[in-house]
Design a protein around this motif. Structure first.
Motif, PDB file in Angstrom:
ATOM      1  N   MET A   7       0.861  -1.188   0.000  1.00 49.97           N
ATOM      2  CA  MET A   7       0.000   0.000   0.000  1.00 49.97           C
ATOM      3  C   MET A   7       0.894   1.234   0.000  1.00 49.97           C
ATOM      4  O   MET A   7       1.684   1.419   0.920  1.00 49.97           O
ATOM      5  CB  MET A   7      -0.897  -0.014   1.250  1.00 49.97           C
ATOM      6  N   ASN A   8       0.777   2.077  -1.037  1.00 54.63           N
ATOM      7  CA  ASN A   8       1.655   3.248  -1.084  1.00 54.63           C
ATOM      8  C   ASN A   8       1.167   4.348  -0.132  1.00 54.63           C
ATOM      9  O   ASN A   8       0.042   4.304   0.371  1.00 54.63           O
ATOM     10  CB  ASN A   8       1.832   3.758  -2.515  1.00 54.63           C
ATOM     11  N   GLY A   9       2.023   5.315   0.088  1.00 55.30           N
ATOM     12  CA  GLY A   9       1.740   6.376   1.048  1.00 55.30           C
ATOM     13  C   GLY A   9       0.556   7.247   0.699  1.00 55.30           C
ATOM     14  O   GLY A   9      -0.129   7.757   1.587  1.00 55.30           O
ATOM     15  N   ILE A  10       0.278   7.424  -0.601  1.00 55.19           N
ATOM     16  CA  ILE A  10      -0.874   8.235  -1.015  1.00 55.19           C
ATOM     17  C   ILE A  10      -2.172   7.569  -0.543  1.00 55.19           C
ATOM     18  O   ILE A  10      -3.077   8.219  -0.017  1.00 55.19           O
ATOM     19  CB  ILE A  10      -0.894   8.427  -2.548  1.00 55.19           C
ATOM     20  N   GLU A  11      -2.244   6.248  -0.704  1.00 61.83           N
ATOM     21  CA  GLU A  11      -3.419   5.502  -0.246  1.00 61.83           C
ATOM     22  C   GLU A  11      -3.536   5.555   1.277  1.00 61.83           C
ATOM     23  O   GLU A  11      -4.624   5.740   1.833  1.00 61.83           O
ATOM     24  CB  GLU A  11      -3.329   4.053  -0.732  1.00 61.83           C
ATOM     25  N   VAL A  12      -2.406   5.399   1.965  1.00 58.42           N
ATOM     26  CA  VAL A  12      -2.400   5.468   3.436  1.00 58.42           C
ATOM     27  C   VAL A  12      -2.846   6.858   3.884  1.00 58.42           C
ATOM     28  O   VAL A  12      -3.651   6.992   4.814  1.00 58.42           O
ATOM     29  CB  VAL A  12      -1.001   5.127   3.995  1.00 58.42           C
ATOM     30  N   LEU A  13      -2.350   7.888   3.221  1.00 58.84           N
ATOM     31  CA  LEU A  13      -2.733   9.266   3.536  1.00 58.84           C
ATOM     32  C   LEU A  13      -4.244   9.443   3.448  1.00 58.84           C
ATOM     33  O   LEU A  13      -4.862   9.994   4.368  1.00 58.84           O
ATOM     34  CB  LEU A  13      -2.026  10.227   2.569  1.00 58.84           C
ATOM     35  N   ARG A  14      -4.852   8.975   2.373  1.00 56.63           N
ATOM     36  CA  ARG A  14      -6.301   9.096   2.207  1.00 56.63           C
ATOM     37  C   ARG A  14      -7.047   8.421   3.362  1.00 56.63           C
ATOM     38  O   ARG A  14      -7.998   8.970   3.917  1.00 56.63           O
ATOM     39  CB  ARG A  14      -6.738   8.471   0.881  1.00 56.63           C
ATOM     40  N   LYS A  15      -6.597   7.221   3.714  1.00 58.18           N
ATOM     41  CA  LYS A  15      -7.273   6.478   4.785  1.00 58.18           C
ATOM     42  C   LYS A  15      -7.096   7.168   6.138  1.00 58.18           C
ATOM     43  O   LYS A  15      -8.022   7.216   6.944  1.00 58.18           O
ATOM     44  CB  LYS A  15      -6.781   5.036   4.813  1.00 58.18           C
ATOM     45  N   MET A  16      -5.901   7.697   6.397  1.00 62.51           N
ATOM     46  CA  MET A  16      -5.677   8.411   7.655  1.00 62.51           C
ATOM     47  C   MET A  16      -6.553   9.653   7.743  1.00 62.51           C
ATOM     48  O   MET A  16      -7.126   9.944   8.794  1.00 62.51           O
ATOM     49  CB  MET A  16      -4.199   8.787   7.802  1.00 62.51           C
ATOM     50  N   LYS A  17      -6.671  10.386   6.644  1.00 63.47           N
ATOM     51  CA  LYS A  17      -7.482  11.607   6.641  1.00 63.47           C
ATOM     52  C   LYS A  17      -8.962  11.279   6.823  1.00 63.47           C
ATOM     53  O   LYS A  17      -9.705  12.071   7.381  1.00 63.47           O
ATOM     54  CB  LYS A  17      -7.251  12.421   5.362  1.00 63.47           C
ATOM     55  N   MET A  18      -9.389  10.096   6.369  1.00 65.17           N
ATOM     56  CA  MET A  18     -10.772   9.678   6.612  1.00 65.17           C
ATOM     57  C   MET A  18     -10.981   9.332   8.082  1.00 65.17           C
ATOM     58  O   MET A  18     -12.034   9.614   8.646  1.00 65.17           O
ATOM     59  CB  MET A  18     -11.130   8.494   5.716  1.00 65.17           C
ATOM     60  N   LEU A  19      -9.962   8.754   8.719  1.00 63.58           N
ATOM     61  CA  LEU A  19     -10.062   8.399  10.136  1.00 63.58           C
ATOM     62  C   LEU A  19     -10.027   9.633  11.033  1.00 63.58           C
ATOM     63  O   LEU A  19     -10.781   9.729  12.003  1.00 63.58           O
ATOM     64  CB  LEU A  19      -8.927   7.443  10.529  1.00 63.58           C
ATOM     65  N   ASP A  20      -9.113  10.565  10.737  1.00 64.07           N
ATOM     66  CA  ASP A  20      -8.984  11.777  11.548  1.00 64.07           C
ATOM     67  C   ASP A  20      -8.313  12.869  10.723  1.00 64.07           C
ATOM     68  O   ASP A  20      -7.086  12.940  10.662  1.00 64.07           O
ATOM     69  CB  ASP A  20      -8.184  11.495  12.820  1.00 64.07           C
TER      70      ASP A  20
END
Length: 119
Positions: A58-71
């Motif tokens: 999972m690349n960082g762009i995808e992780v970033l999106r998921k983190m921003k959805m969480l908080d």
């Protein structure tokens, strides 16, 4: 003590960043990939995230999106060895974009600024 979540698959980067930020009085939580980063993000609620882009699975762009959805209130700094990712629309959701180098003063300044600390 402010908590930094460092998500990077390069062990050498983990070691250098951990030492530098712990010397500056931060608590550093490390993750070696995106899935582990998301788990630690949810479990530890960091004050800020330093996130690599080029990672397996999972690349960082995808992780970033998921983190921003969480908080969305937690600042995320994308850190990459590659300047071209700065033009990727997905990276625009980050709060800062830093190109990795041997001198991490730019990264330290970005962390301090995003946390409202004078450095």
């Amino acid at each position: 003590m402010k908590r930094i979540l460092l998500v990077d698959d390069e062990e050498n980067i983990q070691i250098v960043y951990r030492e530098e930020f712990e010397d500056d009085g931060y608590e550093v939580i490390s993750a070696m990939n995106g899935m582990e980063g998301l788990e630690k993000f949810s479990a530890n609620r960091p004050d800020i995230v330093i996130l690599d882009i080029q990672m397996p699975e999972m690349n960082g762009i995808e992780v970033l999106r998921k983190m921003k959805m969480l908080d969305p209130s937690v600042p995320v700094i994308l850190s990459s060895a590659y300047q071209e990712f700065k033009r990727d629309l997905g990276s625009w959701a980050s709060d800062a974009y830093i190109v990795k180098s041997g001198d991490i003063s730019e990264l330290k300044n970005a962390v301090g600024k995003l946390l409202g600390e004078e450095r």
